[in-house]
Motif scaffolding. Structure first.
Motif, PDB file in Angstrom:
ATOM      1  N   GLY A 106       0.674  -1.417   0.116  1.00 19.01           N
ATOM      2  CA  GLY A 106      -0.056  -0.181  -0.212  1.00 19.01           C
ATOM      3  C   GLY A 106       0.827   1.159  -0.153  1.00 19.01           C
ATOM      4  N   MET A 107       2.200   1.032  -0.440  1.00 22.40           N
ATOM      5  CA  MET A 107       2.897   2.150  -0.487  1.00 22.40           C
ATOM      6  C   MET A 107       3.268   2.671  -1.906  1.00 22.40           C
ATOM      7  SD  MET A 107       5.575   1.114   2.548  1.00 22.40           S
ATOM      8  CE  MET A 107       5.900   2.835   2.994  1.00 22.40           C
ATOM      9  N   ASN A 108       3.610   4.001  -2.028  1.00 19.19           N
ATOM     10  CA  ASN A 108       3.869   4.573  -3.401  1.00 19.19           C
ATOM     11  C   ASN A 108       5.394   4.471  -3.777  1.00 19.19           C
ATOM     12  OD1 ASN A 108       3.737   5.915  -5.979  1.00 19.19           O
ATOM     13  ND2 ASN A 108       4.119   7.954  -4.715  1.00 19.19           N
ATOM     14  N   PRO A 109       5.629   3.474  -4.648  1.00 14.21           N
ATOM     15  CA  PRO A 109       7.085   3.082  -4.895  1.00 14.21           C
ATOM     16  C   PRO A 109       7.891   4.240  -5.915  1.00 14.21           C
ATOM     17  CG  PRO A 109       5.698   1.808  -6.462  1.00 14.21           C
ATOM     18  CD  PRO A 109       4.867   2.790  -5.377  1.00 14.21           C
ATOM     19  N   GLY A 110       9.054   4.604  -5.987  1.00 12.64           N
ATOM     20  CA  GLY A 110       9.506   5.371  -6.605  1.00 12.64           C
ATOM     21  C   GLY A 110      11.118   5.142  -6.923  1.00 12.64           C
ATOM     22  N   SER A 111      11.747   5.858  -7.809  1.00 12.22           N
ATOM     23  CA  SER A 111      13.164   5.529  -8.071  1.00 12.22           C
ATOM     24  C   SER A 111      13.673   7.028  -8.590  1.00 12.22           C
ATOM     25  CB  SER A 111      13.319   4.666  -9.589  1.00 12.22           C
ATOM     26  OG  SER A 111      12.890   3.222  -9.136  1.00 12.22           O
ATOM     27  N   VAL A 112      15.020   6.993  -8.055  1.00  8.02           N
ATOM     28  CA  VAL A 112      16.048   8.142  -8.235  1.00  8.02           C
ATOM     29  C   VAL A 112      16.982   7.439  -9.184  1.00  8.02           C
ATOM     30  CG1 VAL A 112      17.218  10.010  -7.583  1.00  8.02           C
ATOM     31  CG2 VAL A 112      15.302   9.343  -6.293  1.00  8.02           C
ATOM     32  N   VAL A 113      17.164   7.696 -10.351  1.00 11.67           N
ATOM     33  CA  VAL A 113      18.021   7.335 -11.233  1.00 11.67           C
ATOM     34  C   VAL A 113      19.268   8.040 -11.283  1.00 11.67           C
ATOM     35  CG1 VAL A 113      18.796   6.237 -13.727  1.00 11.67           C
ATOM     36  CG2 VAL A 113      16.231   6.250 -12.732  1.00 11.67           C
ATOM     37  N   ARG A 114      20.566   7.366 -10.609  1.00 12.83           N
ATOM     38  CA  ARG A 114      21.740   8.248 -10.737  1.00 12.83           C
ATOM     39  C   ARG A 114      22.604   7.731 -11.792  1.00 12.83           C
ATOM     40  NH1 ARG A 114      23.877  10.060  -6.534  1.00 12.83           N
ATOM     41  NH2 ARG A 114      26.033   8.591  -6.634  1.00 12.83           N
ATOM     42  N   ASP A 147       7.066   5.816  -0.623  1.00 11.25           N
ATOM     43  CA  ASP A 147       6.552   7.090   0.021  1.00 11.25           C
ATOM     44  C   ASP A 147       7.565   8.097  -0.066  1.00 11.25           C
ATOM     45  OD1 ASP A 147       3.904   5.797   0.015  1.00 11.25           O
ATOM     46  OD2 ASP A 147       3.667   5.429   2.129  1.00 11.25           O
ATOM     47  N   GLY A 148       8.312   8.194  -0.844  1.00 16.11           N
ATOM     48  CA  GLY A 148       9.272   9.322  -0.887  1.00 16.11           C
ATOM     49  C   GLY A 148      10.612   9.138   0.168  1.00 16.11           C
ATOM     50  N   GLU A 149      10.771   8.105   0.938  1.00 18.19           N
ATOM     51  CA  GLU A 149      11.649   7.637   1.683  1.00 18.19           C
ATOM     52  C   GLU A 149      12.728   6.584   1.123  1.00 18.19           C
ATOM     53  OE1 GLU A 149      12.510   5.977   6.337  1.00 18.19           O
ATOM     54  OE2 GLU A 149      10.532   5.921   5.530  1.00 18.19           O
ATOM     55  N   THR A 172      12.367   6.464 -14.102  1.00 18.09           N
ATOM     56  CA  THR A 172      11.969   7.041 -13.069  1.00 18.09           C
ATOM     57  C   THR A 172      10.451   6.642 -12.687  1.00 18.09           C
ATOM     58  OG1 THR A 172      12.995   9.125 -13.785  1.00 18.09           O
ATOM     59  CG2 THR A 172      11.603   9.455 -11.919  1.00 18.09           C
ATOM     60  N   ASP A 173      10.533   5.969 -11.376  1.00 16.44           N
ATOM     61  CA  ASP A 173       9.118   5.686 -10.673  1.00 16.44           C
ATOM     62  C   ASP A 173       8.442   4.760 -11.559  1.00 16.44           C
ATOM     63  OD1 ASP A 173       9.763   7.643  -8.890  1.00 16.44           O
ATOM     64  OD2 ASP A 173       8.334   8.973  -9.652  1.00 16.44           O
ATOM     65  N   ALA A 174       9.218   3.905 -12.183  1.00 14.37           N
ATOM     66  CA  ALA A 174       8.900   2.712 -13.085  1.00 14.37           C
ATOM     67  C   ALA A 174       9.488   1.288 -12.658  1.00 14.37           C
ATOM     68  CB  ALA A 174       9.308   2.843 -14.673  1.00 14.37           C
ATOM     69  N   SER A 175       8.688   0.302 -13.060  1.00  8.00           N
ATOM     70  CA  SER A 175       9.422  -1.203 -12.623  1.00  8.00           C
ATOM     71  C   SER A 175       9.928  -1.642 -13.832  1.00  8.00           C
ATOM     72  CB  SER A 175       8.055  -2.132 -12.525  1.00  8.00           C
ATOM     73  OG  SER A 175       8.238  -3.515 -12.418  1.00  8.00           O
ATOM     74  N   LEU A 176      11.215  -2.001 -13.675  1.00  5.07           N
ATOM     75  CA  LEU A 176      11.938  -2.558 -14.665  1.00  5.07           C
ATOM     76  C   LEU A 176      11.728  -3.810 -15.278  1.00  5.07           C
ATOM     77  CD1 LEU A 176      14.727  -2.654 -16.158  1.00  5.07           C
ATOM     78  CD2 LEU A 176      15.540  -3.656 -14.152  1.00  5.07           C
ATOM     79  N   TYR A 177      10.906  -4.641 -14.342  1.00  9.02           N
ATOM     80  CA  TYR A 177      10.325  -5.846 -14.945  1.00  9.02           C
ATOM     81  C   TYR A 177       9.278  -5.754 -15.810  1.00  9.02           C
ATOM     82  CZ  TYR A 177      13.433  -8.357 -11.503  1.00  9.02           C
ATOM     83  OH  TYR A 177      14.456  -9.116 -10.858  1.00  9.02           O
ATOM     84  N   GLU A 178       8.338  -4.853 -15.448  1.00  4.67           N
ATOM     85  CA  GLU A 178       7.147  -4.761 -16.322  1.00  4.67           C
ATOM     86  C   GLU A 178       7.792  -4.107 -17.615  1.00  4.67           C
ATOM     87  OE1 GLU A 178       4.685  -1.990 -13.986  1.00  4.67           O
ATOM     88  OE2 GLU A 178       4.060  -3.308 -12.570  1.00  4.67           O
ATOM     89  N   LEU A 179       8.598  -3.158 -17.733  1.00  4.60           N
ATOM     90  CA  LEU A 179       9.132  -2.575 -19.112  1.00  4.60           C
ATOM     91  C   LEU A 179       9.819  -3.685 -19.803  1.00  4.60           C
ATOM     92  CD1 LEU A 179       9.587  -0.137 -20.415  1.00  4.60           C
ATOM     93  CD2 LEU A 179      11.793   0.171 -19.417  1.00  4.60           C
ATOM     94  N   MET A 180      10.525  -4.645 -19.151  1.00  7.12           N
ATOM     95  CA  MET A 180      11.329  -5.581 -19.775  1.00  7.12           C
ATOM     96  C   MET A 180      10.078  -6.386 -20.733  1.00  7.12           C
ATOM     97  SD  MET A 180      14.097  -6.453 -17.137  1.00  7.12           S
ATOM     98  CE  MET A 180      14.553  -8.125 -17.704  1.00  7.12           C
TER      99      MET A 180
END
Length: 253
Positions: A106-114, A147-149, A172-180
């Motif tokens: 129930g949390m909002n996943p996110g990604s910061v691509v470095r 959730d931003g943490e 950014t904020d995407a699922s790698l497995y879903e994209l693959m």
């Protein structure tokens, strides 16, 4: 739910320690019981009160609480006391992505691509992906958030020939497995994973918003498609104060 005050917690504690067992061991069990019974953010009894109640040195209480802090069960606020921490996440024993795992909670996943680029495979990466050293692979470094943490720092390697253009994809904020699976028809089916406890360096600790003295969990995983071909090698550093590994064991025979 109403947060208990210190006085309410003290009143519910055992009145004394047994002389038959080490006091430090008993105190540790009592503190773990307190943490398990209270809501996140609840205030623990002070070290002075615990030392007086159980007739132990203040240093014994401090050491017991230090252990809880290192395990991520409680946290200290200077001048205010020690508080119950948020519950830890259990690392799932099924093959899911970070995005899927956080959504299930129930949390909002996110990604910061470095970083995200095609690089030559090192000896180690090539061995895990069953490639010749120097073969082009897509290397990505992402800080994964819930959730931003910040929760984890992932360093991922994937075969560039099989996933052309992945180095330019917006993750950014995407699922790698879903994209693959959606873009290249590559589906993950199984994985081997190894877990160990490591110490973060200063840069890694800063990215995860923790102290460098805080232990972390290192997960190394080789992920394969339904045919058994490796499609991913990833090293993920998870915050030790927010994650634990749970394994169910059964006796044979």
């Amino acid at each position: 739910m109403r947060t208990r005050r210190r006085g309410e917690t003290i009143g519910s504690l055992p009145p004394a320690l047994s002389a038959r067992r080490p006091k430090g061991e008993q105190l540790q069990e009592i503190l773990e019981g307190i943490v398990g019974a209270l809501e996140p953010g609840a205030l623990l009894p002070s070290e002075r009160l615990l030392a007086e109640r159980y007739g132990v040195a203040r240093a014994t209480v401090t050491q017991a609480i230090d252990d809880l802090v290192s395990r991520g069960l409680v946290y200290r606020v200077h001048g205010s006391g020690t508080f119950v921490a948020e519950p830890k996440f259990r690392q799932p024993l099924t093959l899911t992505s970070f995005t899927e795992d956080m959504r299930a909670r129930g949390m909002n996943p996110g990604s910061v691509v470095r970083s995200q680029a095609v690089v030559p495979a090192s000896e180690v990466v090539a061995r895990h992906l069953a490639l010749v050293p120097g073969t082009p692979v897509v290397h990505m470094e992402r800080v994964r958030t819930a959730d931003g943490e910040p929760m984890a720092l992932e360093r991922t390697h994937l075969p560039a020939q099989r996933l052309p253009g992945l180095e330019d994809a917006d993750l950014t904020d995407a699922s790698l497995y879903e994209l693959m699976e959606r873009k290249w028809g590559v589906r993950v089916a199984e994985a081997d994973q190894w877990a160990s406890v490591v110490r973060l360096n200063e840069d890694e600790a800063a990215l995860l918003h923790v102290s460098a003295s805080q232990p972390a969990l290192l997960f190394q995983r080789v992920t394969r498609d339904p045919a058994g071909t490796p499609v991913e090698y990833v090293r993920s550093l998870y915050r030790g104060d927010r994650y634990e590994v749970h394994t169910r064991l059964e006796r044979l025979g």
